[in-house]
Design a protein around this motif. Structure first.
Motif, PDB file in Angstrom:
ATOM      1  N   GLN A  72       0.874  -1.170   0.000  1.00  0.00           N
ATOM      2  CA  GLN A  72       0.000   0.000   0.000  1.00  0.00           C
ATOM      3  C   GLN A  72       0.918   1.229   0.000  1.00  0.00           C
ATOM      4  OE1 GLN A  72      -3.377   2.018   2.859  1.00  0.00           O
ATOM      5  NE2 GLN A  72      -1.975   0.613   3.801  1.00  0.00           N
ATOM      6  N   GLN A 126      -2.546   4.005  -3.260  1.00  0.00           N
ATOM      7  CA  GLN A 126      -2.154   3.163  -4.393  1.00  0.00           C
ATOM      8  C   GLN A 126      -1.862   1.777  -3.838  1.00  0.00           C
ATOM      9  OE1 GLN A 126      -1.774   3.981  -7.716  1.00  0.00           O
ATOM     10  NE2 GLN A 126      -2.565   6.025  -7.300  1.00  0.00           N
ATOM     11  N   GLU A 171      -0.171  -2.070  -4.894  1.00  0.00           N
ATOM     12  CA  GLU A 171       0.503  -2.992  -5.810  1.00  0.00           C
ATOM     13  C   GLU A 171       0.150  -4.400  -5.356  1.00  0.00           C
ATOM     14  OE1 GLU A 171       4.886  -4.235  -7.569  1.00  0.00           O
ATOM     15  OE2 GLU A 171       4.762  -3.074  -5.724  1.00  0.00           O
ATOM     16  N   LYS A 208       0.599  -8.397  -6.150  1.00  0.00           N
ATOM     17  CA  LYS A 208       1.262  -9.492  -6.857  1.00  0.00           C
ATOM     18  C   LYS A 208       0.490 -10.751  -6.498  1.00  0.00           C
ATOM     19  CE  LYS A 208       5.758  -7.375  -7.107  1.00  0.00           C
ATOM     20  NZ  LYS A 208       7.179  -7.463  -6.849  1.00  0.00           N
ATOM     21  N   SER A 263       2.768  -7.485 -11.683  1.00  0.00           N
ATOM     22  CA  SER A 263       2.112  -6.695 -10.647  1.00  0.00           C
ATOM     23  C   SER A 263       0.873  -6.032 -11.210  1.00  0.00           C
ATOM     24  CB  SER A 263       3.043  -5.595 -10.128  1.00  0.00           C
ATOM     25  OG  SER A 263       4.085  -6.140  -9.371  1.00  0.00           O
ATOM     26  N   TRP A 316      -1.547  -2.824 -10.542  1.00  0.00           N
ATOM     27  CA  TRP A 316      -1.570  -1.530  -9.870  1.00  0.00           C
ATOM     28  C   TRP A 316      -2.986  -0.994  -9.863  1.00  0.00           C
ATOM     29  CZ3 TRP A 316       2.338   0.672  -7.230  1.00  0.00           C
ATOM     30  CH2 TRP A 316       3.605   0.109  -7.401  1.00  0.00           C
ATOM     31  N   MET A 352      -8.047   1.328 -12.339  1.00  0.00           N
ATOM     32  CA  MET A 352      -7.213   0.171 -12.612  1.00  0.00           C
ATOM     33  C   MET A 352      -7.304  -0.106 -14.112  1.00  0.00           C
ATOM     34  SD  MET A 352      -7.596  -3.779 -11.199  1.00  0.00           S
ATOM     35  CE  MET A 352      -7.890  -3.240  -9.542  1.00  0.00           C
ATOM     36  N   HIS A 412      -5.686  -5.358 -15.929  1.00  0.00           N
ATOM     37  CA  HIS A 412      -5.504  -5.747 -14.526  1.00  0.00           C
ATOM     38  C   HIS A 412      -6.825  -6.167 -13.900  1.00  0.00           C
ATOM     39  CE1 HIS A 412      -1.460  -3.394 -14.117  1.00  0.00           C
ATOM     40  NE2 HIS A 412      -1.434  -4.347 -15.036  1.00  0.00           N
TER      41      HIS A 412
END
Length: 108
Positions: free
Chosen positions: A19, A55, A57, A59, A66, A68, A92, A96
């Motif tokens: 985060q 924001q 990330e 995984k 990744s 985002w 996003m 993603h």
């Protein structure tokens, strides 16, 4: 019967995400994930969050890329050890979004 405000099915998960608050990374443990948001916890430590925007990330386990996302904090819970935060995704990439939906469908 209580009203359920959730607009998307949550799935129990267990993996780390980053985060970013004011460009500072905070490692968090995600305990549930949906196509539109997530809930994460981290050890209680000072955090200077000037707005509800963060924001993230992500995984996803068993993947190399990744994801985002920008999000808005919709709920905070702090106890003696953990700071829990619920985030609704606000931006996003479509790719993603698709990766998350596919991963949830196949893995959870």
């Amino acid at each position: 019967m209580p009203h359920n405000r959730r607009r998307s099915e949550r799935h129990s998960v267990g993996f780390y995400v980053e985060q970013f608050v004011n460009d500072e990374p905070y490692r968090c443990f995600t305990t549930d994930l949906s196509a539109i948001g997530l809930y994460m916890e981290r050890l209680v430590e000072p955090i200077d969050r000037a707005s509800k925007l963060v924001q993230i990330e992500i995984k996803l386990p068993a993947t190399d890329d990744s994801i985002w996302a920008a999000g808005e904090v919709v709920y905070d819970r702090i106890d003696s050890l953990f700071h829990g935060t619920a985030v609704r995704f606000t931006r996003m990439a479509r790719t993603h979004q698709r990766w998350i939906r596919e991963w949830l469908r196949e893995s959870v």
